[in-house]
Structures are given as structure tokens and as C-alpha cells.
Enzyme design. Sequence first.
Site, short mmCIF file in Angstrom:
data_model
loop_
_atom_site.label_atom_id
_atom_site.label_comp_id
_atom_site.label_asym_id
_atom_site.label_seq_id
_atom_site.Cartn_x
_atom_site.Cartn_y
_atom_site.Cartn_z
CB ILE A 1 -0.89 0.03 1.27
CG1 ILE A 1 -1.67 -1.29 1.42
CG2 ILE A 1 -1.84 1.23 1.25
CD1 ILE A 1 -2.77 -1.50 0.43
N GLY A 2 0.78 2.03 -1.03
CA GLY A 2 1.63 3.23 -1.13
C GLY A 2 0.89 4.48 -0.70
CD GLU B 1 -5.90 0.50 7.40
OE1 GLU B 1 -6.40 1.29 6.61
OE2 GLU B 1 -4.79 0.66 7.94
#
Lengths: 346, 382
Positions: free
Chosen positions: B130-131, B249
Site C-alpha cells: 500500500i503506497g 482496516e
Amino acid sequence: MSKPENAVLDATERLFLERCGDEVLASANAGSWSGEFWDELAAFGLPMALVSEDQGGLGLSMGDAYGIAQLCGQFAVPLPVVETMLANWLLTLAGLPARDGPQCLLFEGLSVINPTGGRRLVGTCPTVPWGRNCAPVAWVQDAELSYVVALDKSQGEVAEGINIANEPRDALTIDADMTGQNVAVCAVDPALTERCAALRCVQMAGAMATIGEMSIAFAMEREQFGRPLAKFQAIQQSLAVLAEQVALASVAAQMASGAVSASSVQTLAIASAKARVGEAAGDVAATAHQVHGAIGFSEEYRLHYFTRRLWSWRDEFGNETSWFEQIGRAIAKAGPDRLWSELTEI
Amino acid sequence: MNNFEFTRPSSPQTAEDLRVEVRAFLSEALKDRTLAQQAQTWNGYDAAFSRSLGARGWLGMTWPKKYGGQERSALDRYVLIEELLAAGAPVSAHWFAERQTGPSILRFGTQEQREAFLPRIARGECYFCIGMSEPDSGSDLASVRTYAKRTDGGYVVNGTKLWTTNAHRSDYMCLYAKTDTKSEDRRGGASQFLVDMKTPGIKISPIPFLTGEHHFNEVAFVDVFLPDNALLGTEGQGWSQVTSELSFERSGPDRFLSSFAALIGMVQRAGPSPTPAQAAAIGRLVAHLAVLRQMSRSVAAMLEADLDPSLQAAMVKDLGAVLEQEIPDIARRVFPSRPGIGASDDLDATLAYLIQHAPSFSLRGGTREILRGIIARGAGLR
């Protein structure tokens, strides 16, 4: 738990909202028995909430009864409502008739002796809620059986005491005949410690909900340094933690009420809930007082009706350590390989 | 405070049946894993293990069958995830793809993207990193500077991502970048891209963790060309796409089970007859976990019912991180230990791992301060 789930809970909330105001709380705090308020609750049927409808009760489920306990905490109702509900449940469980007036439960410190002339119930039960105002219902075991005994108010010798919140917590000394119609054999263990612990847990969650709302409202209203307290990040962060604890208490209260049915209790779930909420109680009270400043600890301001109850209730029917130890012993006995499966069954 | 209501969770029979199946599988698959290895939970990387989960239909299990899923409920998946984490299974390889990017592709992706990625993720063969964070953008995601500039047939990306877990062993990155640098709204003008990590111009450099472990990376983009079909969702909608996934999340068992291995170690040390202090310490942590688990399951049930439990999720994550950080500290005080890396004693080795990783628990996935700010806003304080 924060919203009434049926018509009885809805009506109970309205009744408490109208009747359990500062006047009632202040007079109970000064040591008076709130007789008029009790009469209204009794007329509404709360003492008989757990008694079936054909026996003259409201026929509520255990879950709904816990909804009433939550409201009792939310409004700091200064009367033995939950105690009487449970006492009547115990009476009908043993096949004895339910009773209208305020009642208390005795299940510590008593024993059965068997002199010539028949069995007697003797002993002293400490810290009985509103013992001075109530007709006691005792649960006692001898070597073979357990009994439920419906006593009259006059049958206990009262040594008065109060808890931190000025709620009566009296020692009752009993020496009563057990041969009459008022005694019944109780076929199942009613698990009264667990049931009372679960009720106090739910009441604490209710009181915390009120404390949370009061603290947030106060922070939005009170101005210092030219702006509301709520605009200070430090206050926001501590109120966020307070809100978390109020929320976890409501979830723990769900756990506790779900762990109690008419026929059984799940001890580890109740233990976890009562002890976790008891631990949060001190934090919630401390943060609420910190946010309120000096007004919060004045007698005229209503915060203390709730915080002092938290400080009392967390120690009633098992404090954190005693329940934590009980959980820990059960887990240790199950062993590391069963730790997770035990946890998922709570 | 009604914003903070938690509905009562329930576990369907399908989930409890699955629990039995998963436990049987894990007790065999993980039988050689030490307690300290179990403590790695979602940092433990094992592609073969990920593929074995895929082979059982346990990755992307809630997705439509036509994309490789099993069309099972989110509550079934919840049970799978908590069983994996409690057992300390090495789930890192597929973790972000399965938890985060897969659901985003399902929701925002094109038909072509769904068909290209989801079946491979579900087989445990396609891994994502994940950037998001950058050198000057930690908690303040709106301040990212990586810029994907429109060009013929696609975009040209320049910028640097930092703290990118698993970038060096992922097939793709889900990249968050600005596509419009002139947007008035500082949260606006951002987009998400599915980036093949083999694309020319991407340079990955390790950022060793304080233990020397290699999880984090710096990922530099120099004139990296992305074709049009790399865009995920709608150009300019990146912010809302990213934030819509946060409840997933923030509320899962991964947010309160990170130190569970230490609790297992405590119970091992205590034996069947603990002292009162040992019993109380263990019982307290079990009680805390039981209540948090109930809160977390409640959030899962609310998500399944299409409610928006974002505030509740923030609460679970914050309370969970406090507990995860407390556990190793309580363990070492109640069961005197000499924490050491690779120590022969299970608890000592586990504590060495957890004590060093604990600071990250209240940072990753939203810092403590950010979460409390979100809760305060939900309470109407800001």
C-alpha cells in the site's frame, strides 16, 4: 443497551425521566426512603418485572430486565428496584408467591441449624441493599439441600450502614423459623452472586452513559480562555477516551445480560464484564470530575450521584481482582493450548 | 453519544463450523511454529502458507464466485481471521491484497481489473503493498506530493513513498497520488492506481526496522508510466475511496491480538496452579480481550448490515492498541523474564519481539491521537 427495546423499557425510561429528578436524588442522598417514587414504580409493575404475567407480573425476559437495570443506573434510581425484581424471580423459581413491596436478597453469612423444634435460619448478612426498608428473601444451603425463605421485614435485626453513595447497605441478623409455609426447597443453584454482579455491571454501564453525556455537554458549554473547553485538544483527547470507556461498558453490559438466562449463567462472561466495567468505572469518574472542574465535586451539582455510585458498585458482588483471579484460575486450569478456545466461548 | 452505539453481535452457524475446520487445519500447518514466531502475526511472511489458504477458498471468501470468491458472509471471514491471528499464522504475504486492495478493486475497479486481479488474490498468488505514507506525509494523508500527471494513454508518476510494508516482495502497489495539484480542497485531486512493481522507474530501498528486520521500504518513482487501465475507480475520488475502507482496516482482530502470543506464554509459565497475582493478571487480560472481541465482532456485524461504524472502529483500534502495548509489559512484571532475541525460553523470546514492535501498534493504521480526534469529532466536540 442505550435504547429501550420494547414498550415497557420505553415507558420505564419516561417514568424515570419524569420522576427521578434532582429532588428525589437529593432526598435519598440525605437518607430518606423515596416512598412515593417507590409506589409509582410498584404501580407500574417494576418489582414484578420478572414474574410471569399469569402470576401477576410483567413477564419480561432476563434481557429486558437488564434493560431496566441499565435505566436504573442511567438515572441513579435510589431504590432497590433490581434487588426486588431478582428477589421475586427467586421466590417464583422456588414456587413461593411473589410479593409487592421492596425486598432484599440474603445469600451470604447465613446457615441452617437444626435444634429440637425444627430447622432455623441464622446468621448475619452484611451490606444488604436497603435492608432497613425491605422484606428479605434468603437463599441458604445445608449439607443436602438449598432453600429459599421469604421473611418479613420485622424478622431481621438491622445494623444500618451506607455505601459511598449514601445508599443503605445494612447488616441483617436473622434468627428465623424454617418450618412454615414461607420456605421452599430450591432445586437449582440460582447463582445469585453472578446475577447480582451482572446487574451491577449493567447499572454501572447506565451510570457511565449519563456521566459521558454530562461531561461532553459541560465541555461544550463551559468557556475558559475565551473558548469552550471542548475546543481544547487536550480535553478532546481525554473525552474521547471517556467515550471509549462508556462504549466498552455498554458492550460489556450486553455480554453480562446475554450471559444470564432464567435457567443458567455463564460465569466467565459475567466475570469479564463486571471486572472490566469496574476497572473502567474509576477512570470514567476521574475524567468526568477532571473535565467538570470544581463544580463537579459540589453537592448541589448532580455529577456525584453517578460517580459515587460507580465508586460503590465496582466493589459490590466481586471487585475487579476477585473476578480476574477467578477467570485466571479457570484459564490456567484449561492450559495454554485451550486459552483461545476458552476466550472465544466467553 | 448515540453515535457510539454497538449492536449485539451474533455468530452464524456457518462461521462456527468454519472455526472448527480452520482450527484443525492450523494445528497441523503451524505445529512447528515457535511462540516468538507466532508473535509476528501479520508480519510473518510465507507465500506457500498464503497459497495453501487460497487453495482452501479462504482468501477473498466474501467475494463473488465469478471472481474466485466463495460468497460467504463477512462474519465467516471474521472467524477465519481471528483464528489465523490467534494461532500466529504467517499471513503477511497476502494480507494487504486480501484485506484492503481486493475489496477496493471489487467496489471501485473496472470489470477488466476485477477479472485480472481478484481470482489471483483469492488463490494467494498476487500480493499488494500500500503506497500511502511519504517522507512529509505521515498521518496527514492529504499532504501527499507524489504526482501522477496526465499524459497520452496514461499517467507519469514522480515522487516517493515511505514505510511501504512488503514493497520488496509484492507484485503490485495500490498507489495513492495526486492527479490534480491545483484542487482547492486539500483532500481533493487524489487518485488510486494499481501499479505493477516491475514497471521501469520504480526503485525500492529497504528501511530496516529497529531490530534490523526488513519489512519497510522507500519506493521512489521517477517518470514511471502507468497506462490508463492502472487507475482504480474515479480520477480525483481517491480520498473518499481510501477513507471508505477504514472501518474494515481499523476494527478487525488484528487490532487487539498482536500480543496474544505473550498471553499464551503467561499461561504456559503459570501452569495449572497460578499464584493469585498471576491468576489476576491473566484473568484481567482475558477479560479485556473478551470485551474488545465483542466490540470488534459488533463492528463486523454492523459492516455486514451496511451500517457505518467508523467511530466504533476507531474506538476498537485505540482500545486494542492500548491493550496490545500493555500485555508484554504486564507479562514481564508478573512472570520475571529476561527478554532476549532468540532466547531459548518461549516467553523471553516472545517478549523480546513484542517489546520492540509495540511502539508501532498505536501508530500503524491511524495514530492514537488521530483516532481520538475522530472520536471527539463524532461526539460533537470539534
